[in-house]
Design an enzyme around this catalytic site. Structure first.
Site, PDB file in Angstrom:
ATOM      1  N   ASP A 191       0.703  -1.105   0.119  1.00  0.00           N
ATOM      2  CA  ASP A 191       0.036  -0.048   0.063  1.00  0.00           C
ATOM      3  C   ASP A 191       1.129   1.188   0.007  1.00  0.00           C
ATOM      4  O   ASP A 191       1.888   1.473  -0.802  1.00  0.00           O
ATOM      5  CB  ASP A 191      -1.047   0.028   1.440  1.00  0.00           C
ATOM      6  CG  ASP A 191      -2.041   0.718   1.252  1.00  0.00           C
ATOM      7  OD1 ASP A 191      -2.983   0.810   0.331  1.00  0.00           O
ATOM      8  OD2 ASP A 191      -2.087   1.790   1.735  1.00  0.00           O
ATOM      9  N   TYR A 250      -1.928  11.269   1.957  1.00  0.00           N
ATOM     10  CA  TYR A 250      -2.631  11.468   0.948  1.00  0.00           C
ATOM     11  C   TYR A 250      -2.752  13.049   0.588  1.00  0.00           C
ATOM     12  O   TYR A 250      -2.672  13.521  -0.569  1.00  0.00           O
ATOM     13  CB  TYR A 250      -4.348  11.380   1.219  1.00  0.00           C
ATOM     14  CG  TYR A 250      -4.313   9.784   1.119  1.00  0.00           C
ATOM     15  CD1 TYR A 250      -4.599   8.955   0.081  1.00  0.00           C
ATOM     16  CD2 TYR A 250      -4.294   9.153   2.369  1.00  0.00           C
ATOM     17  CE1 TYR A 250      -4.668   7.507   0.200  1.00  0.00           C
ATOM     18  CE2 TYR A 250      -4.448   7.820   2.799  1.00  0.00           C
ATOM     19  CZ  TYR A 250      -4.519   7.016   1.444  1.00  0.00           C
ATOM     20  OH  TYR A 250      -4.699   5.581   1.671  1.00  0.00           O
ATOM     21  N   HIS A 284      -7.193  -6.880  -0.599  1.00  0.00           N
ATOM     22  CA  HIS A 284      -6.016  -5.847  -0.638  1.00  0.00           C
ATOM     23  C   HIS A 284      -5.233  -5.952   0.446  1.00  0.00           C
ATOM     24  O   HIS A 284      -3.950  -5.693  -0.036  1.00  0.00           O
ATOM     25  CB  HIS A 284      -6.678  -4.391  -0.508  1.00  0.00           C
ATOM     26  CG  HIS A 284      -5.523  -3.232  -0.470  1.00  0.00           C
ATOM     27  ND1 HIS A 284      -4.747  -2.743  -1.591  1.00  0.00           N
ATOM     28  CD2 HIS A 284      -5.499  -2.655   0.620  1.00  0.00           C
ATOM     29  CE1 HIS A 284      -3.994  -1.677  -0.966  1.00  0.00           C
ATOM     30  NE2 HIS A 284      -4.383  -1.875   0.357  1.00  0.00           N
TER      31      HIS A 284
END
Length: 275
Positions: free
Chosen positions: A98, A200, A255
């Protein structure tokens, strides 16, 4: 080691396995922490490897600077270099999942002299990801990244009712309940979620600072059950690796590869390191 320092910050790190074994750095993603690698670590230790798994910037309580510019890729990769320096390691095998995978891509591209081999779980090369945003359904899969740009609101929504919305989202993604509870507890620490979301929010700062071609031997793991990251960027990633490259597809896994497929992950990493 149980910690290392950089610029006055203290990072927690899990250091295990034979001290003289091949060093493997394990970088976690959002909203995980170093415990995401627990089941992988034990198998790598059995294979004779030393593992270093840090709680990265924003996740370690002693390393939560304010402001999104503090979470640019150059800072995140700098933290890994500081770990290697304090551990006395010229080079290491680097494994990332990730967001940890994005850091791993950048580290290998910008500091190939410090990376012996690269293994990335789930995430494509950043350049392949950027292209896929306009050529596939990846933008729809990544809608949450735009939502995370808003100040304050994501924190309030995700941590409402003791973090239940975040917990539900992780469970829907296939993450085991025990891991969900552990990560939500971490995100409820003062400033933790804001720091994690700053990764982010720093993306616009990194837009012009592109990650280049990777020269080191690279293993890329992607799983067909990943709802966040599609096949298009995965398939085009090989265009951005000039060194030896191998893609392994895990069927039916979501994921969260480190938690859901630790045995296969450790097997592939071991094979890659020994090659």
């Amino acid at each position: 080691m149980d910690s290392f320092r950089r610029d006055g910050m203290v990072f927690d790190v899990r250091d295990g396995g034979p001290p003289e074994g091949e060093p493997v750095v394990l970088l976690h993603g959002f909203p995980q922490d170093s415990t995401a690698w627990t089941a992988v670590e034990s198998r790598l230790h059995t294979a004779g490897m030393r593992t270093l798994a840090p709680d990265q910037r924003g996740y370690s309580p002693g390393a939560r600077p304010t402001g999104r510019s503090s979470y640019r890729l150059r800072e995140l990769t700098g933290d890994v270099l500081a770990l290697l320096d304090e551990a006395g390691l010229d080079r290491a095998h680097v494994v990332g999942h990730d967001w940890g995978g994005i850091v791993a891509w950048a580290l290998a591209a910008r500091h190939p002299d410090r990376v012996r081999t690269l293994t990335v779980l789930s995430v494509p090369h950043p350049a392949a990801m950027a292209q896929s945003m306009v050529t596939s359904d990846q933008a729809l899969r990544s809608y949450y990244m735009a939502l995370f740009q808003a100040p304050f609101l994501p924190e309030r929504l995700l941590l409402a009712a003791g973090g239940e919305p975040l917990r539900r989202a992780l469970r829907r993604g296939g993450l085991p309940s025990v891991a969900c509870d552990r990560y939500v507890a971490r995100m409820r620490e003062p400033g933790a979620l804001t720091a994690a979301l700053a990764w982010y929010r720093a993306l616009p700062w990194d837009a012009r600072d592109r990650v280049g071609t990777v020269q080191v031997p690279t293993l890329h793991l992607w799983s067909t059950g990943d709802t966040f990251l599609g096949r298009a960027a995965t398939e085009s990633t090989r265009r951005f690796v000039a060194g030896p490259y191998r893609l392994e597809v895990l069927e039916g896994v979501s994921h969260w590869i480190p938690e859901l497929a630790p045995e296969r992950t450790a097997e592939l990493v071991t094979e890659h390191v020994r090659s």
